[in-house]
Design an enzyme around this catalytic site. Sequence first.
Site, mmCIF file in Angstrom:
data_model
loop_
_atom_site.group_PDB
_atom_site.id
_atom_site.type_symbol
_atom_site.label_atom_id
_atom_site.label_comp_id
_atom_site.label_asym_id
_atom_site.label_seq_id
_atom_site.Cartn_x
_atom_site.Cartn_y
_atom_site.Cartn_z
ATOM 1 C CE LYS A 189 39.609 -11.771 -8.853
ATOM 2 N NZ LYS A 189 38.576 -10.745 -8.845
ATOM 3 C CG HIS A 216 43.137 -10.162 -5.623
ATOM 4 N ND1 HIS A 216 41.995 -9.596 -5.104
ATOM 5 C CD2 HIS A 216 43.323 -9.560 -6.818
ATOM 6 C CE1 HIS A 216 41.520 -8.704 -5.955
ATOM 7 N NE2 HIS A 216 42.313 -8.659 -7.001
ATOM 8 C CG ASP A 261 36.293 -11.607 -11.217
ATOM 9 O OD1 ASP A 261 36.977 -12.647 -11.124
ATOM 10 O OD2 ASP A 261 36.705 -10.485 -10.830
ATOM 11 C CE1 TYR A 313 38.522 -6.459 -6.957
ATOM 12 C CE2 TYR A 313 36.697 -7.619 -7.996
ATOM 13 C CZ TYR A 313 38.038 -7.273 -7.956
ATOM 14 O OH TYR A 313 38.878 -7.741 -8.933
#
Length: 313
Positions: free
Chosen positions: A80, A113, A46, A51
């Site tokens: 996402k 997201h 994930d 990120y």
Amino acid sequence: MVKIPTIKQNDNTVMPIIGLGTYTSTGGDCKRAVKDAIDAGYRHFDTAYFYENEAEVGEAIREKIAEGAIKREDVYIVTKLWCHFHDPERVEKACRLSLKNFGLDYIDMYLMHWPYAYVYEGDRVMFPTDPSGEVKLSDVDYVDTWKAMEKLVGLGLTKSIGVSNFNSKQLTRLLSAATIKPVHNQIEAHPGLSQKKLIEFCKNLNIVVTGYCPLGRPEGNRGDFLNDKKIIEIGKKYNKSSAQVILRWLVDSGVVPIPKSVTKSRIQANIDIFDFQLSAEDRQVLDGFNTGHRIIPMTHAKNSPHYPFHEEF
Ligand SMILES: NC(=O)c1ccc[n+]([C@@H]2O[C@H](COP(=O)([O-])OP(=O)(O)OC[C@H]3O[C@@H](n4cnc5c(N)ncnc54)[C@H](OP(=O)(O)O)[C@@H]3O)[C@@H](O)[C@H]2O)c1
């Protein structure tokens, strides 16, 4: 190597029922963690554009493919769409940007997201702010964003599409407009926020729930479930740690947990949860920790019409 069970989703794709979270995993640590996880038996990863580690996740996976340890189709990669890319005109470009970061030609699951959107001020401006420091919200409707995401499936850029942080009303509204039904809703889930009602709601719609912050994000003492005496005592009965007890309880609650770790021993231990079964009594003890407290309330977006946490579930 642990063999992780899988779950069949509403679009007939199959995903492993536990994955590796990667938020705050960066650089060499992230790459090493993904490789250690593959060696341990993980096949579900994930990440998110937000990120800023898609490149490291992709590099680790590509190197393991090159070594012959796995094939691309053996791994399940989730990423996402961040909130500044919600304008339908930007969605395909954003997805292609993630694929470029990974160095891969398809994603397994592309998630929206959050249901709310931000103003776009550049690909890397994740939190556009006004002079007073407030995040600039945009009124793009998540239904319009979803319609653009549906096209990505036809283009072969992602196998499946889903959402994250959607409440029950938002899911209902999305379903009434969707051509492709969301496969997934990724939500915060741990002993302090057990999410029973939303999990049941999603189950009835055949939408898989992934649970983030499954360990209560223990660093910074935000959740102290790992040191809780009752959970430690339960673990002793099964010769398991409190983390393993919590992850098993989530799986038994119908949640796909995605614990994050960059520590090899923890990466290995977190999937070693399929050789024991919690008793109904022990599951009830875990259920009793629910306070409804959120680790990630994202209150900066509370004035968006699409902020998800004003509803009960
Ligand atoms: N959709 C969303 O909005 C959303 C939001 C938040 C998170 N997520 C996803 O969910 C994933 C998991 O959530 P999270 O990272 O916030 O929290 P988490 O998985 O609950 O906690 C991660 C922390 O727990 C530590 N840890 C892991 N295994 C452990 C063990 N067995 N014993 C003791 N400590 C352990 C890790 O340390 P070390 O790394 O140092 O081992 C890290 O500090 C994220 O990484 C991300 O992929 C999604």
